[in-house]
Design a protein around this motif. Structure first.
Motif, PDB file in Angstrom:
ATOM      1  N   LEU A   1       0.812  -1.211   0.000  1.00  0.00           N
ATOM      2  CA  LEU A   1       0.000   0.000   0.000  1.00  0.00           C
ATOM      3  C   LEU A   1       0.848   1.265   0.000  1.00  0.00           C
ATOM      4  O   LEU A   1       0.561   2.226  -0.725  1.00  0.00           O
TER       5      LEU A   1
ATOM      6  N   TYR B   1      -2.130   6.438  -2.692  1.00  0.00           N
ATOM      7  CA  TYR B   1      -2.933   6.181  -1.495  1.00  0.00           C
ATOM      8  C   TYR B   1      -2.295   6.858  -0.288  1.00  0.00           C
ATOM      9  O   TYR B   1      -1.059   6.937  -0.198  1.00  0.00           O
TER      10      TYR B   1
ATOM     11  N   HIS C   1      -7.868   0.593  -1.083  1.00  0.00           N
ATOM     12  CA  HIS C   1      -6.918  -0.309  -1.738  1.00  0.00           C
ATOM     13  C   HIS C   1      -7.442  -1.743  -1.742  1.00  0.00           C
ATOM     14  O   HIS C   1      -7.326  -2.465  -2.753  1.00  0.00           O
TER      15      HIS C   1
END
Length: 404
Positions: free
Chosen positions: A52, A383, A392
């Motif tokens: 992420l 993100y 995500h």
């Protein structure tokens, strides 16, 4: 540097495959369509294996390409359980409601014996739609030529067919769809993975996975009567609305000042499950005798791919984001309220007014994002790792389905 190079590569790939924005409605969705090459490249442009903190968002073509939406309808919406309504719409025998998902038109009804049924909303004679809206019917009569069906799908009457050959009325009933309920929600499944006899035994596990216990323990059940429904046509891709919901409260202090004052935003947390992500937040302490619709905590559950359940104070509301075309969706809000407050019309009106303000603010955000996604200068974004893990998770689930 590696991240910057990755983002640049994504942008280059997207621009080479991205069509001009189109408002054309999706064409007929095949049972298992071949992936068009531009849509295949768009799917491949997102890598769910990147952590992420290093990941870039899906390319803008995910939100603007009509072929990509057709692929989503086939691989995401027409497979697996989909929320389509609530039990209060079919509370009594002969109740029915209709809906549409892509090119699939359906009708959900409760027959005279109280059995919940679902069918494709298409007459078997010359393909006219049979029913519209919602209400009560003892049968479905085609408005075109009068062919009539029971609420169990059986063809009861075929008009003016004297002289017809090789015709068996039993072969021309309505085409069934699998249907089930979980808590207060009505679910439909448009593929054939289960027999109807085993549906109720597996629907909770399949639809919610291990999140089902958490939701059940937090007041998402059949005890709250339905109050009202509101529908919004929003000029954005359906995923833009979902992304906005899944940003972990990131946008709340900037876009929803009134709502933010009632929440302890520092308490926001996100939990992810197989097909569900849950955001939890504590509410700010209300002054004694103050109007308080939020209670002491709020739970915002996103059920993949497009259903949102919000439980706070005495309220529950749900949001269903239905794609209309690549740059437009319908979002259906249903409101449910604790029985003890059903006679407090002032509380209901003030609560709905506050909720409406939030929806108007979100609609403005989502429509602005869609316009930005259609700009030639935007390819991919990033993100915020501390808050956007639910978003995500959503994108990774989509990628898995679209890659099948």
């Amino acid at each position: 540097m590696a991240i910057a190079q990755s983002a640049a590569a994504f942008t280059s790939a997207v621009r080479s495959s991205r069509p001009r924005p189109s408002r054309a409605a999706p064409s007929r969705v095949a049972a298992s369509m071949a992936t068009p090459e531009p849509a295949r490249r768009l799917v491949a442009a997102f890598d769910p294996a990147i952590p992420l903190a290093s990941a870039v968002t899906p390319p803008s073509g995910w939100y603007t390409d009509p072929d990509f939406l057709r692929l989503e309808l086939d691989r995401v919406f027409l497979r697996g359980w989909q929320a389509v309504g609530h039990i209060w719409q079919v509370k009594n025998p002969n109740d029915y409601f209709t809906g549409r998902l892509g090119n699939v038109k359906f009708v959900i009804c409760r027959d005279a014996n109280g059995k919940l049924c679902a069918f494709h909303n298409v007459c078997r004679h010359h393909a006219s739609l049979l029913a519209c809206g919602s209400g009560q019917k003892s049968c479905f009569q085609c408005p075109y030529h009068g062919w009539t069906y029971g609420l169990d799908g059986v063809l009861l009457k075929a008009t003016r067919i004297s002289g017809i050959k090789n015709f068996n009325k039993n072969d021309f009933g309505l085409v069934p769809i699998q249907v089930a309920t979980w808590g207060p929600f009505v679910l439909a499944r448009f593929d054939d993975s289960f027999s109807q006899e085993t549906v109720d035994d597996v629907v909770g596990d399949e639809w919610l996975g291990t999140a089902s216990d958490l939701l059940s323990r937090n007041g998402i059940d059949t005890s709250l009567p339905h109050i009202c429904r509101r529908e919004y046509i929003i000029e954005c891709n359906w995923k833009v609305f979902c992304d906005n919901y899944l940003d972990g409260g990131y946008h709340v202090p900037y876009a929803h000042g009134n709502l933010a004052s009632g929440l302890q935003l520092q308490s926001y947390e996100t939990l992810t499950y197989e097909r569900v992500s849950v955001q939890r937040c504590e509410s700010a302490q209300a002054e004694q005798n103050d109007f308080d619709r939020l209670g002491t905590k709020a739970i915002y559950a996103f059920v993949y791919p497009n259903f949102m359940i919000n439980r706070y104070g005495p309220w529950m509301d749900t949001n269903l984001a239905v794609p209309l075309d690549a740059a437009r969706c319908k979002v259906i809000f249903d409101y449910f309220l604790d029985k003890s407050l059903l006679d407090d019309q002032n509380f209901i009106d003030r609560s709905l007014k506050d909720s409406e303000q939030v929806q108007m603010e979100d609609i403005a955000l989502c429509e602005g994002v869609q316009q930005g996604l259609e700009s030639p200068v935007y390819g991919v974004g990033r993100y915020a790792p501390s808050v956007e893990m639910g978003m995500h998770h959503f994108h990774c689930l989509l990628h898995a389905n679209l890659s099948e």
